[in-house]
Design a protein around this motif. Structure first.
Motif, PDB file in Angstrom:
ATOM      1  N   ARG A 173       0.845  -1.203   0.000  1.00 53.34           N
ATOM      2  CA  ARG A 173       0.000   0.000   0.000  1.00 53.34           C
ATOM      3  C   ARG A 173       0.872   1.242   0.000  1.00 53.34           C
ATOM      4  O   ARG A 173       1.729   1.428   0.861  1.00 53.34           O
ATOM      5  CB  ARG A 173      -0.901   0.000   1.246  1.00 53.34           C
ATOM      6  CG  ARG A 173      -1.873   1.171   1.317  1.00 53.34           C
ATOM      7  CD  ARG A 173      -2.781   1.092   2.529  1.00 53.34           C
ATOM      8  NE  ARG A 173      -2.054   1.148   3.795  1.00 53.34           N
ATOM      9  CZ  ARG A 173      -1.847   0.107   4.590  1.00 53.34           C
ATOM     10  NH1 ARG A 173      -2.298  -1.093   4.265  1.00 53.34           N
ATOM     11  NH2 ARG A 173      -1.170   0.255   5.722  1.00 53.34           N
ATOM     12  N   ASN A 174       0.675   2.098  -1.003  1.00 53.28           N
ATOM     13  CA  ASN A 174       1.363   3.388  -1.055  1.00 53.28           C
ATOM     14  C   ASN A 174       0.635   4.299  -2.041  1.00 53.28           C
ATOM     15  O   ASN A 174      -0.444   3.947  -2.538  1.00 53.28           O
ATOM     16  CB  ASN A 174       2.851   3.211  -1.427  1.00 53.28           C
ATOM     17  CG  ASN A 174       3.047   2.477  -2.742  1.00 53.28           C
ATOM     18  OD1 ASN A 174       2.437   2.837  -3.760  1.00 53.28           O
ATOM     19  ND2 ASN A 174       3.889   1.443  -2.737  1.00 53.28           N
ATOM     20  N   CYS A 175       1.250   5.443  -2.349  1.00 52.56           N
ATOM     21  CA  CYS A 175       0.568   6.442  -3.186  1.00 52.56           C
ATOM     22  C   CYS A 175       1.151   6.534  -4.593  1.00 52.56           C
ATOM     23  O   CYS A 175       0.950   7.525  -5.287  1.00 52.56           O
ATOM     24  CB  CYS A 175       0.600   7.814  -2.507  1.00 52.56           C
ATOM     25  SG  CYS A 175       2.265   8.466  -2.221  1.00 52.56           S
ATOM     26  N   ALA A 176       1.841   5.482  -5.044  1.00 52.80           N
ATOM     27  CA  ALA A 176       2.475   5.524  -6.368  1.00 52.80           C
ATOM     28  C   ALA A 176       1.480   5.339  -7.508  1.00 52.80           C
ATOM     29  O   ALA A 176       1.798   5.646  -8.665  1.00 52.80           O
ATOM     30  CB  ALA A 176       3.562   4.465  -6.461  1.00 52.80           C
ATOM     31  N   ILE A 191       8.902  10.131  -2.122  1.00 53.99           N
ATOM     32  CA  ILE A 191       9.447   9.180  -3.103  1.00 53.99           C
ATOM     33  C   ILE A 191       8.310   8.543  -3.898  1.00 53.99           C
ATOM     34  O   ILE A 191       8.360   8.479  -5.136  1.00 53.99           O
ATOM     35  CB  ILE A 191      10.284   8.092  -2.394  1.00 53.99           C
ATOM     36  CG1 ILE A 191      11.575   8.707  -1.838  1.00 53.99           C
ATOM     37  CG2 ILE A 191      10.609   6.947  -3.360  1.00 53.99           C
ATOM     38  CD1 ILE A 191      12.372   7.762  -0.964  1.00 53.99           C
ATOM     39  N   TYR A 192       7.272   8.086  -3.203  1.00 52.06           N
ATOM     40  CA  TYR A 192       6.168   7.411  -3.897  1.00 52.06           C
ATOM     41  C   TYR A 192       5.307   8.391  -4.694  1.00 52.06           C
ATOM     42  O   TYR A 192       4.768   8.029  -5.746  1.00 52.06           O
ATOM     43  CB  TYR A 192       5.335   6.610  -2.904  1.00 52.06           C
ATOM     44  CG  TYR A 192       6.034   5.336  -2.487  1.00 52.06           C
ATOM     45  CD1 TYR A 192       6.015   4.212  -3.313  1.00 52.06           C
ATOM     46  CD2 TYR A 192       6.745   5.260  -1.302  1.00 52.06           C
ATOM     47  CE1 TYR A 192       6.676   3.048  -2.963  1.00 52.06           C
ATOM     48  CE2 TYR A 192       7.413   4.101  -0.941  1.00 52.06           C
ATOM     49  CZ  TYR A 192       7.378   3.002  -1.776  1.00 52.06           C
ATOM     50  OH  TYR A 192       8.037   1.857  -1.428  1.00 52.06           O
ATOM     51  N   GLU A 193       5.211   9.639  -4.221  1.00 48.86           N
ATOM     52  CA  GLU A 193       4.524  10.657  -5.021  1.00 48.86           C
ATOM     53  C   GLU A 193       5.304  10.909  -6.310  1.00 48.86           C
ATOM     54  O   GLU A 193       4.713  11.078  -7.390  1.00 48.86           O
ATOM     55  CB  GLU A 193       4.392  11.956  -4.228  1.00 48.86           C
ATOM     56  CG  GLU A 193       3.630  13.039  -4.978  1.00 48.86           C
ATOM     57  CD  GLU A 193       3.550  14.347  -4.217  1.00 48.86           C
ATOM     58  OE1 GLU A 193       2.851  15.246  -4.698  1.00 48.86           O
ATOM     59  OE2 GLU A 193       4.192  14.482  -3.149  1.00 48.86           O
ATOM     60  N   ALA A 212      -3.047  10.677   2.467  1.00 46.39           N
ATOM     61  CA  ALA A 212      -3.278   9.565   3.395  1.00 46.39           C
ATOM     62  C   ALA A 212      -1.987   8.798   3.654  1.00 46.39           C
ATOM     63  O   ALA A 212      -1.695   8.418   4.801  1.00 46.39           O
ATOM     64  CB  ALA A 212      -4.350   8.636   2.834  1.00 46.39           C
ATOM     65  N   TYR A 213      -1.210   8.581   2.604  1.00 48.33           N
ATOM     66  CA  TYR A 213       0.029   7.822   2.762  1.00 48.33           C
ATOM     67  C   TYR A 213       1.053   8.618   3.571  1.00 48.33           C
ATOM     68  O   TYR A 213       1.752   8.063   4.426  1.00 48.33           O
ATOM     69  CB  TYR A 213       0.606   7.449   1.394  1.00 48.33           C
ATOM     70  CG  TYR A 213       1.764   6.493   1.484  1.00 48.33           C
ATOM     71  CD1 TYR A 213       1.592   5.208   1.997  1.00 48.33           C
ATOM     72  CD2 TYR A 213       3.038   6.864   1.060  1.00 48.33           C
ATOM     73  CE1 TYR A 213       2.668   4.322   2.097  1.00 48.33           C
ATOM     74  CE2 TYR A 213       4.106   5.992   1.151  1.00 48.33           C
ATOM     75  CZ  TYR A 213       3.912   4.725   1.671  1.00 48.33           C
ATOM     76  OH  TYR A 213       4.968   3.848   1.771  1.00 48.33           O
ATOM     77  N   GLU A 214       1.131   9.921   3.325  1.00 42.64           N
ATOM     78  CA  GLU A 214       2.068  10.756   4.078  1.00 42.64           C
ATOM     79  C   GLU A 214       1.721  10.740   5.563  1.00 42.64           C
ATOM     80  O   GLU A 214       2.621  10.609   6.417  1.00 42.64           O
ATOM     81  CB  GLU A 214       2.044  12.196   3.553  1.00 42.64           C
ATOM     82  CG  GLU A 214       3.034  13.093   4.266  1.00 42.64           C
ATOM     83  CD  GLU A 214       3.126  14.485   3.664  1.00 42.64           C
ATOM     84  OE1 GLU A 214       3.670  15.377   4.340  1.00 42.64           O
ATOM     85  OE2 GLU A 214       2.673  14.679   2.521  1.00 42.64           O
ATOM     86  N   GLU A 215       0.454  10.829   5.881  1.00 41.20           N
ATOM     87  CA  GLU A 215       0.035  10.800   7.285  1.00 41.20           C
ATOM     88  C   GLU A 215       0.396   9.469   7.937  1.00 41.20           C
ATOM     89  O   GLU A 215       0.912   9.418   9.058  1.00 41.20           O
ATOM     90  CB  GLU A 215      -1.479  11.055   7.387  1.00 41.20           C
ATOM     91  CG  GLU A 215      -1.991  11.190   8.814  1.00 41.20           C
ATOM     92  CD  GLU A 215      -1.376  12.362   9.567  1.00 41.20           C
ATOM     93  OE1 GLU A 215      -1.263  12.260  10.810  1.00 41.20           O
ATOM     94  OE2 GLU A 215      -0.988  13.357   8.923  1.00 41.20           O
ATOM     95  N   ASP A 260       8.031  12.799  11.404  1.00 40.41           N
ATOM     96  CA  ASP A 260       7.667  13.778  10.372  1.00 40.41           C
ATOM     97  C   ASP A 260       8.660  13.840   9.221  1.00 40.41           C
ATOM     98  O   ASP A 260       8.270  13.823   8.048  1.00 40.41           O
ATOM     99  CB  ASP A 260       7.525  15.172  10.995  1.00 40.41           C
ATOM    100  CG  ASP A 260       6.214  15.336  11.749  1.00 40.41           C
ATOM    101  OD1 ASP A 260       5.412  14.373  11.755  1.00 40.41           O
ATOM    102  OD2 ASP A 260       5.998  16.411  12.335  1.00 40.41           O
ATOM    103  N   PHE A 261       9.974  13.923   9.516  1.00 38.63           N
ATOM    104  CA  PHE A 261      10.949  14.107   8.439  1.00 38.63           C
ATOM    105  C   PHE A 261      10.988  12.893   7.517  1.00 38.63           C
ATOM    106  O   PHE A 261      10.788  13.011   6.307  1.00 38.63           O
ATOM    107  CB  PHE A 261      12.344  14.378   9.007  1.00 38.63           C
ATOM    108  CG  PHE A 261      13.425  14.430   7.950  1.00 38.63           C
ATOM    109  CD1 PHE A 261      13.470  15.474   7.031  1.00 38.63           C
ATOM    110  CD2 PHE A 261      14.383  13.422   7.855  1.00 38.63           C
ATOM    111  CE1 PHE A 261      14.455  15.520   6.049  1.00 38.63           C
ATOM    112  CE2 PHE A 261      15.366  13.455   6.872  1.00 38.63           C
ATOM    113  CZ  PHE A 261      15.398  14.511   5.969  1.00 38.63           C
ATOM    114  N   LEU A 262      11.244  11.722   8.090  1.00 48.13           N
ATOM    115  CA  LEU A 262      11.384  10.532   7.257  1.00 48.13           C
ATOM    116  C   LEU A 262      10.055  10.144   6.613  1.00 48.13           C
ATOM    117  O   LEU A 262      10.013   9.715   5.451  1.00 48.13           O
ATOM    118  CB  LEU A 262      11.931   9.368   8.090  1.00 48.13           C
ATOM    119  CG  LEU A 262      12.473   8.173   7.314  1.00 48.13           C
ATOM    120  CD1 LEU A 262      13.519   8.605   6.286  1.00 48.13           C
ATOM    121  CD2 LEU A 262      13.067   7.139   8.268  1.00 48.13           C
ATOM    122  N   GLY A 263       8.963  10.317   7.345  1.00 45.63           N
ATOM    123  CA  GLY A 263       7.654  10.001   6.781  1.00 45.63           C
ATOM    124  C   GLY A 263       7.337  10.837   5.558  1.00 45.63           C
ATOM    125  O   GLY A 263       6.823  10.338   4.552  1.00 45.63           O
TER     126      GLY A 263
END
Length: 283
Positions: free
Chosen positions: A159-162, A246-248, A226-229, A237-240
């Motif tokens: 699951r991701n935002c790619a 990356i996936y965006e 949603a994926y960033e959250e 916060d930084f790594l998230g």
């Protein structure tokens, strides 16, 4: 010829040192690490070098002909000066060539862009240094997905935002092979290479993992927000934000780039199913 590798205790640095030993022998390879004892297992001379210390690199780069500069892991605004410390020390010590591990991506348009932008500035700084250079732009590593397989299986999905975006994945082992060639062959001087394999979608990634691991994963796209959250909660916060960026980037196509791997390494990039199979066999 003495070749130094920075961040030698890290996973990419370690792999590059190991490939170089087979190319030029361990007596011609120097590892540089912020914490030298973490790199002692490599069996080569290890020198201390923190990117924030120009003085340490003035010492570390004595008698070095060629330098492999692994991109730092600090926040983008700090990396540029840290890399400049290394470049300046290389010039002072008469290093003839710098090979830099940069990254594929866009300088604008997603949350990963500030990191890409800082890498592009270091590329420019190296090009303008007056030294010979060769630059690799690394694709996204496949290993983090493979390290995460147990979690994917638990959830039954990737699951991701790619979305349907294609990503030209690579692996640390493929990269280290290419860099060992770029460090030792002058024909690569002045070149900038996309060090990536064939671009695939997240659905294809799930299918390849299923083939090798006999899993039953599917791909579930979610929105960027949603994926960033979700990643911020899991990683901070930084790594998230970086991971979501990356996936965006994959979603909007910035990781779907042509591969220069064969030009850099002398052979074609291994297919993703083969890389997954080889990873499984040793992990």
């Amino acid at each position: 010829m003495k070749i130094a590798v920075t961040s030698a205790s890290g996973q990419l640095g370690t792999a590059i040192v190991e490939h170089l030993i087979t190319e030029v022998g361990k007596n011609n390879v120097i590892g540089i690490a912020r914490t030298p004892e973490k790199a002692n297992h490599l069996g080569v001379e290890i020198r201390k070098g923190d990117y924030s210390s120009r003085e340490q690199f003035n010492e570390a780069l004595q008698d070095i002909d060629t330098l492999l500069l692994v991109s730092g892991m600090d926040k983008p605004e700090k990396r540029i000066q840290q890399h400049r410390n290394v470049i300046a020390a290389a010039k002072q010590n008469g290093v003839k060539k710098i090979v830099y591990t940069s990254i594929v991506g866009s300088e604008e348009g997603n949350a990963f862009s500030p990191i890409v932008k800082s890498n592009r500035q270091t590329e420019k700084d190296i090009e303008e240094s007056g030294l010979q250079f060769s630059i690799g732009r690394n694709g996204v590593y496949i290993e983090p997905d493979l390290e995460y397989i147990d979690q994917y299986v638990k959830e039954g999905e990737i699951r991701n935002c790619a979305a349907d975006g294609k990503c030209a994945y690579t692996s640390r082992n493929e990269l280290s092979f290419a860099y060992s060639q770029m460090l030792t062959d002058e024909k690569h001087n002045g070149q900038i290479y996309n060090l990536v394999g064939e671009a695939i979608t997240q659905t294809e990634l799930a299918e390849f993992i299923n083939q090798v691991y006999h899993t039953n994963l599917s791909y579930h796209p979610v929105s960027v927000a949603a994926y960033e959250e979700e990643r911020k909660i899991a990683l901070g916060d930084f790594l998230g934000t970086v991971i979501a960026g990356i996936y965006e980037g994959i979603k909007i196509g910035v990781n779907n780039v042509p591969s220069d791997f064969e030009a850099a390494s002398g052979r074609i990039h291994k297919a993703i199913p083969q890389i997954i199979s080889e990873y499984k066999s040793v992990n």
